[in-house]
Design an enzyme around this catalytic site. Structure first.
Site, PDB file in Angstrom:
ATOM      1  CG  ASP A  30      -2.226   0.787   0.985  1.00  0.00           C
ATOM      2  OD1 ASP A  30      -2.212   1.533   0.186  1.00  0.00           O
ATOM      3  OD2 ASP A  30      -3.077   0.938   2.131  1.00  0.00           O
ATOM      4  CG  HIS A  54      -7.704   0.532  -5.459  1.00  0.00           C
ATOM      5  ND1 HIS A  54      -9.182   1.360  -5.023  1.00  0.00           N
ATOM      6  CD2 HIS A  54      -6.770   1.168  -4.834  1.00  0.00           C
ATOM      7  CE1 HIS A  54      -8.604   2.207  -4.129  1.00  0.00           C
ATOM      8  NE2 HIS A  54      -7.138   2.070  -3.843  1.00  0.00           N
TER       9      HIS A  54
END
Length: 338
Positions: A149, A222
């Site tokens: 992330d 995403h």
């Protein structure tokens, strides 16, 4: 000698192993206590952090739209408003209460806890913590879905340009905007799909963290939906400092999203793409597995602003900061144009 540029808060501190996110509401009548705390924030951070210098303790403080008008006279930052609800076909990006955000980061949780404890002692009796999340580093910067992330965070000069307000709102130069959302993951549903399918949901490879080629990456992944390009063809960037969190007793597994930007519209466009879809209906597949349960927008003033806050407002109605119930569903938000 020239006038010194205002110093920013430590927004660009490196990713750390521990973090505490505190979202706080302030009672009517508690404004003076908050105003007294603001100039002491830097000193409190130094006092706690000096005990473990290598711990890298840092605190970023954000102020919500409604409280900003109660604390300070004059017009608010140009982009400050309550978090906008996004009602999509799969999930809703909810708006939840929040007057103050304290984003505490350090190498170890004890430093974060000690500073958080000191802050809340100062606000005792006038404020309430409405959301508290203890984040932790998960292996090589991965979230609990197993993906790295924050890979696309800019660094160096590009990071500063992405997050700090400049001449377009000079009174609030060196400030930033921050949006936070607490996402809960359906881990059973996530583990029920193959790694290859997970990669199509995210838009990156799971093990090596490489973005999928454009001809392979789905339009509803995403990565595809959170890549924002301006009219000039340049990608509009933000800085994320997301952290995993969990509560085993409650079965909670999640990601605390926290994004900093010089223009909150960049993050809002990302969220619109995710929840409403780009084009409408083409929503982010990650929302099939992740549900936001909070949503707040704050302004992060410069350190100089905190050290010497502007005057309090005169008695009377606070500056209009917008409609907290604003919802965006069938109507699209204004697109990013710069």
């Amino acid at each position: 000698m020239g006038v010194r540029d205002p110093a920013p808060q430590p927004v660009l501190t490196r990713l750390t192993a521990a973090a505490i996110f505190l979202v706080v509401t302030v009672d009517e009548g508690g404004e003076d206590v908050v105003r007294e705390l603001l100039p002491d924030l830097g000193g409190l951070n130094r006092s706690v952090g000096f005990r473990v210098p290598e711990g890298g303790l840092a605190c970023v403080t954000g102020i919500g739209a409604e409280l900003f008008g109660r604390l300070f006279a004059g017009p608010p930052p140009a982009g400050l408003h309550p978090f906008r609800v996004l009602e999509g076909p799969v999930r809703t990006a909810v708006s939840t209460p929040g007057d103050l955000l304290f984003h505490l980061r350090a190498a170890t949780m004890d430093l974060c806890f000690e500073l958080a404890d000191q802050l809340m002692a100062r606000l005792s009796g006038v404020a309430k913590v409405v959301d508290e999340v203890h984040g932790f580093k998960y292996f090589d910067e991965r979230d609990l879905l197993g993906f790295v992330d924050g890979t696309e965070n800019p660094d160096g000069r590009a990071a500063g340009e992405a997050v700090f307000v400049r001449g377009d709102d000079p009174e609030y130069a060196a400030g930033s905007y921050v949006i936070v959302q607490k996402y809960l993951h359906d881990m059973a549903a996530w583990h029920a799909v193959s790694v290859e399918e997970q990669e199509r949901v995210v838009g990156r490879t799971k093990l090596s963290d490489i973005e999928l080629p454009d001809d392979v990456k789905p339009a509803n992944s995403h990565v595809a939906l959170t890549t924002i390009v301006g009219e000039d063809g340049e990608e509009r960037q933000i800085v994320r400092d997301n952290m995993p969190f969990a509560r085993l007793a409650d079965g909670e597994r999640g990601t605390y999203f926290i994004g900093y930007a010089a223009d909150p519209g960049v993050i809002e466009q990302m969220l619109e793409n995710m929840f409403i879809g780009s084009p409408p209906g083409n929503t982010d597949r990650i929302l099939e597995f992740s549900t936001p349960v909070t949503g707040c927008l704050f302004f992060v003033p410069s350190q100089d602003f905190l050290d010497e806050p502007p005057p309090a407002p005169a008695a009377g109605p606070a500056h209009d900061i917008g409609d907290h119930s604003l919802r965006i569903g069938s109507l699209k938000q204004k697109r990013i144009t710069s």
